[in-house]
Design a protein around this motif. Structure first.
Motif, PDB file in Angstrom:
ATOM      1  N   ALA A   5       0.834  -1.203   0.000  1.00  0.00           N
ATOM      2  CA  ALA A   5       0.000   0.000   0.000  1.00  0.00           C
ATOM      3  C   ALA A   5       0.864   1.246   0.000  1.00  0.00           C
ATOM      4  CB  ALA A   5      -0.910  -0.002   1.221  1.00  0.00           C
ATOM      5  N   PRO A   6       0.334   2.345  -0.506  1.00  0.00           N
ATOM      6  CA  PRO A   6       1.113   3.583  -0.507  1.00  0.00           C
ATOM      7  C   PRO A   6       1.610   3.918   0.893  1.00  0.00           C
ATOM      8  CG  PRO A   6      -0.906   3.879  -1.749  1.00  0.00           C
ATOM      9  CD  PRO A   6      -0.993   2.526  -1.086  1.00  0.00           C
ATOM     10  N   SER A   7       2.862   4.289   0.976  1.00  0.00           N
ATOM     11  CA  SER A   7       3.425   4.688   2.255  1.00  0.00           C
ATOM     12  C   SER A   7       3.876   6.130   2.170  1.00  0.00           C
ATOM     13  CB  SER A   7       4.585   3.781   2.649  1.00  0.00           C
ATOM     14  OG  SER A   7       5.606   3.890   1.707  1.00  0.00           O
ATOM     15  N   ILE A   8       3.969   6.747   3.326  1.00  0.00           N
ATOM     16  CA  ILE A   8       4.266   8.165   3.401  1.00  0.00           C
ATOM     17  C   ILE A   8       5.567   8.373   4.157  1.00  0.00           C
ATOM     18  CG2 ILE A   8       3.429  10.379   4.254  1.00  0.00           C
ATOM     19  CD1 ILE A   8       0.596   9.085   4.085  1.00  0.00           C
ATOM     20  N   SER A   9       6.402   9.254   3.644  1.00  0.00           N
ATOM     21  CA  SER A   9       7.648   9.590   4.308  1.00  0.00           C
ATOM     22  C   SER A   9       7.779  11.106   4.328  1.00  0.00           C
ATOM     23  CB  SER A   9       8.816   8.968   3.552  1.00  0.00           C
ATOM     24  OG  SER A   9      10.023   9.339   4.144  1.00  0.00           O
ATOM     25  N   GLN A  10       8.143  11.663   5.473  1.00  0.00           N
ATOM     26  CA  GLN A  10       8.284  13.109   5.578  1.00  0.00           C
ATOM     27  C   GLN A  10       9.564  13.456   6.322  1.00  0.00           C
ATOM     28  OE1 GLN A  10       4.601  14.360   7.431  1.00  0.00           O
ATOM     29  NE2 GLN A  10       3.581  14.447   5.471  1.00  0.00           N
ATOM     30  N   PHE A  27       9.795  18.014   3.127  1.00  0.00           N
ATOM     31  CA  PHE A  27       9.236  17.345   1.964  1.00  0.00           C
ATOM     32  C   PHE A  27       8.513  16.081   2.408  1.00  0.00           C
ATOM     33  CE2 PHE A  27      13.421  15.517   2.492  1.00  0.00           C
ATOM     34  CZ  PHE A  27      13.223  14.170   2.266  1.00  0.00           C
ATOM     35  N   GLY A  28       7.616  15.631   1.574  1.00  0.00           N
ATOM     36  CA  GLY A  28       6.886  14.394   1.810  1.00  0.00           C
ATOM     37  C   GLY A  28       6.785  13.623   0.508  1.00  0.00           C
ATOM     38  N   LEU A  29       6.890  12.326   0.612  1.00  0.00           N
ATOM     39  CA  LEU A  29       6.778  11.449  -0.550  1.00  0.00           C
ATOM     40  C   LEU A  29       5.722  10.394  -0.267  1.00  0.00           C
ATOM     41  CD1 LEU A  29      10.567  10.735  -1.186  1.00  0.00           C
ATOM     42  CD2 LEU A  29       9.131  12.345  -2.417  1.00  0.00           C
ATOM     43  N   ARG A  30       4.962  10.055  -1.286  1.00  0.00           N
ATOM     44  CA  ARG A  30       3.986   8.976  -1.172  1.00  0.00           C
ATOM     45  C   ARG A  30       4.144   8.073  -2.377  1.00  0.00           C
ATOM     46  NH1 ARG A  30      -1.637   8.661  -2.528  1.00  0.00           N
ATOM     47  NH2 ARG A  30      -1.425  10.767  -3.307  1.00  0.00           N
ATOM     48  N   GLY A  31       4.407   6.793  -2.143  1.00  0.00           N
ATOM     49  CA  GLY A  31       4.646   5.881  -3.245  1.00  0.00           C
ATOM     50  C   GLY A  31       4.097   4.501  -2.965  1.00  0.00           C
ATOM     51  N   SER A  32       4.170   3.642  -3.975  1.00  0.00           N
ATOM     52  CA  SER A  32       3.702   2.275  -3.813  1.00  0.00           C
ATOM     53  C   SER A  32       4.586   1.328  -4.625  1.00  0.00           C
ATOM     54  CB  SER A  32       2.244   2.139  -4.250  1.00  0.00           C
ATOM     55  OG  SER A  32       2.104   2.467  -5.619  1.00  0.00           O
ATOM     56  N   GLY A  43       7.658 -12.476 -19.385  1.00  0.00           N
ATOM     57  CA  GLY A  43       7.001 -13.551 -18.646  1.00  0.00           C
ATOM     58  C   GLY A  43       7.465 -13.718 -17.219  1.00  0.00           C
ATOM     59  N   SER A  44       8.407 -12.910 -16.778  1.00  0.00           N
ATOM     60  CA  SER A  44       8.879 -13.012 -15.394  1.00  0.00           C
ATOM     61  C   SER A  44       8.050 -12.104 -14.486  1.00  0.00           C
ATOM     62  CB  SER A  44      10.361 -12.650 -15.322  1.00  0.00           C
ATOM     63  OG  SER A  44      10.545 -11.310 -15.669  1.00  0.00           O
ATOM     64  N   ARG A  45       8.461 -12.035 -13.249  1.00  0.00           N
ATOM     65  CA  ARG A  45       7.758 -11.199 -12.265  1.00  0.00           C
ATOM     66  C   ARG A  45       7.981  -9.714 -12.572  1.00  0.00           C
ATOM     67  NH1 ARG A  45       5.495 -11.512  -7.366  1.00  0.00           N
ATOM     68  NH2 ARG A  45       5.786 -13.758  -7.236  1.00  0.00           N
ATOM     69  N   SER A  46       6.915  -8.958 -12.509  1.00  0.00           N
ATOM     70  CA  SER A  46       7.046  -7.506 -12.679  1.00  0.00           C
ATOM     71  C   SER A  46       7.339  -6.876 -11.324  1.00  0.00           C
ATOM     72  CB  SER A  46       5.772  -6.899 -13.268  1.00  0.00           C
ATOM     73  OG  SER A  46       4.726  -6.944 -12.320  1.00  0.00           O
ATOM     74  N   ASN A  47       8.111  -5.814 -11.310  1.00  0.00           N
ATOM     75  CA  ASN A  47       8.431  -5.055 -10.103  1.00  0.00           C
ATOM     76  C   ASN A  47       8.267  -3.593 -10.446  1.00  0.00           C
ATOM     77  OD1 ASN A  47       9.417  -7.167  -8.204  1.00  0.00           O
ATOM     78  ND2 ASN A  47      10.827  -7.545  -9.893  1.00  0.00           N
ATOM     79  N   ASP A  48       7.184  -3.005  -9.988  1.00  0.00           N
ATOM     80  CA  ASP A  48       6.874  -1.626 -10.348  1.00  0.00           C
ATOM     81  C   ASP A  48       6.793  -0.749  -9.110  1.00  0.00           C
ATOM     82  OD1 ASP A  48       6.529  -2.218 -13.147  1.00  0.00           O
ATOM     83  OD2 ASP A  48       4.627  -3.161 -12.601  1.00  0.00           O
ATOM     84  N   PHE A  49       7.601   0.290  -9.087  1.00  0.00           N
ATOM     85  CA  PHE A  49       7.529   1.311  -8.043  1.00  0.00           C
ATOM     86  C   PHE A  49       6.874   2.539  -8.649  1.00  0.00           C
ATOM     87  CE2 PHE A  49       9.181   5.187  -6.119  1.00  0.00           C
ATOM     88  CZ  PHE A  49       8.778   4.995  -4.811  1.00  0.00           C
ATOM     89  N   THR A  50       5.902   3.088  -7.960  1.00  0.00           N
ATOM     90  CA  THR A  50       5.205   4.277  -8.436  1.00  0.00           C
ATOM     91  C   THR A  50       5.318   5.388  -7.396  1.00  0.00           C
ATOM     92  OG1 THR A  50       3.616   2.893  -9.602  1.00  0.00           O
ATOM     93  CG2 THR A  50       2.999   5.183  -9.254  1.00  0.00           C
ATOM     94  N   LEU A  51       5.778   6.538  -7.822  1.00  0.00           N
ATOM     95  CA  LEU A  51       5.776   7.715  -6.961  1.00  0.00           C
ATOM     96  C   LEU A  51       4.417   8.376  -7.137  1.00  0.00           C
ATOM     97  CD1 LEU A  51       7.229   9.640  -5.044  1.00  0.00           C
ATOM     98  CD2 LEU A  51       8.066  10.865  -7.056  1.00  0.00           C
ATOM     99  N   GLU A  52       3.556   8.216  -6.130  1.00  0.00           N
ATOM    100  CA  GLU A  52       2.194   8.754  -6.207  1.00  0.00           C
ATOM    101  C   GLU A  52       2.215  10.284  -6.175  1.00  0.00           C
ATOM    102  OE1 GLU A  52      -0.265   6.674  -6.713  1.00  0.00           O
ATOM    103  OE2 GLU A  52       0.808   4.826  -6.257  1.00  0.00           O
ATOM    104  N   SER A  53       3.011  10.835  -5.263  1.00  0.00           N
ATOM    105  CA  SER A  53       3.132  12.292  -5.199  1.00  0.00           C
ATOM    106  C   SER A  53       4.344  12.680  -4.365  1.00  0.00           C
ATOM    107  CB  SER A  53       1.863  12.930  -4.623  1.00  0.00           C
ATOM    108  OG  SER A  53       1.718  12.602  -3.264  1.00  0.00           O
TER     109      SER A  53
END
Length: 123
Positions: A5-10, A27-32, A43-53
């Protein structure tokens, strides 16, 4: 598959120049992170990091009467920063101040609504 789940760091810091003179930056970052078996192109495992904001918080004071605040956010696929708050604060007495500019309504902060105040939710 795994989903984090998206986590928050400040983080923040304040530099003081004298009595009632300061600059504070944070600053604050929210990503998943999302990992799905057999979802990558090969065909392998996907690993996706998303910077939400990402948010930048700045405030400062020239003296005990004149202060200011600037907060901005860059979210998702949006390539530009959006201004959340840009405020001049005139502290006439310890209990009375005049705010002028663009800012979130005080109730949005008081009830802790929004993506950076809640660990879950559809923000």
């Amino acid at each position: 598959s795994a989903l984090v789940a998206p986590s928050i760091s400040q983080a923040a810091g304040t530099i003081t120049f004298g009595e009632d003179q300061y600059v504070s930056v944070g600053f604050g970052l929210r990503g998943s992170y999302n990992s799905v078996e057999d979802a990558a192109n090969n065909g392998s495992r996907s690993n996706d990091f998303t910077l939400e904001s990402a948010r930048l918080y700045m405030s400062g004071g020239l003296n005990k009467y004149i202060k200011g605040m600037f907060n901005s956010e860059k979210s998702g696929g949006n390539d530009s920063f959006q201004v959340i708050d840009a405020v001049g604060i005139f502290q006439l007495t310890p209990d009375f101040s005049i705010w002028a500019g663009r800012f979130l309504s005080p109730s949005s902060r008081a009830n802790m609504a929004g993506a950076y105040f809640s660990s879950r939710g559809g923000y």
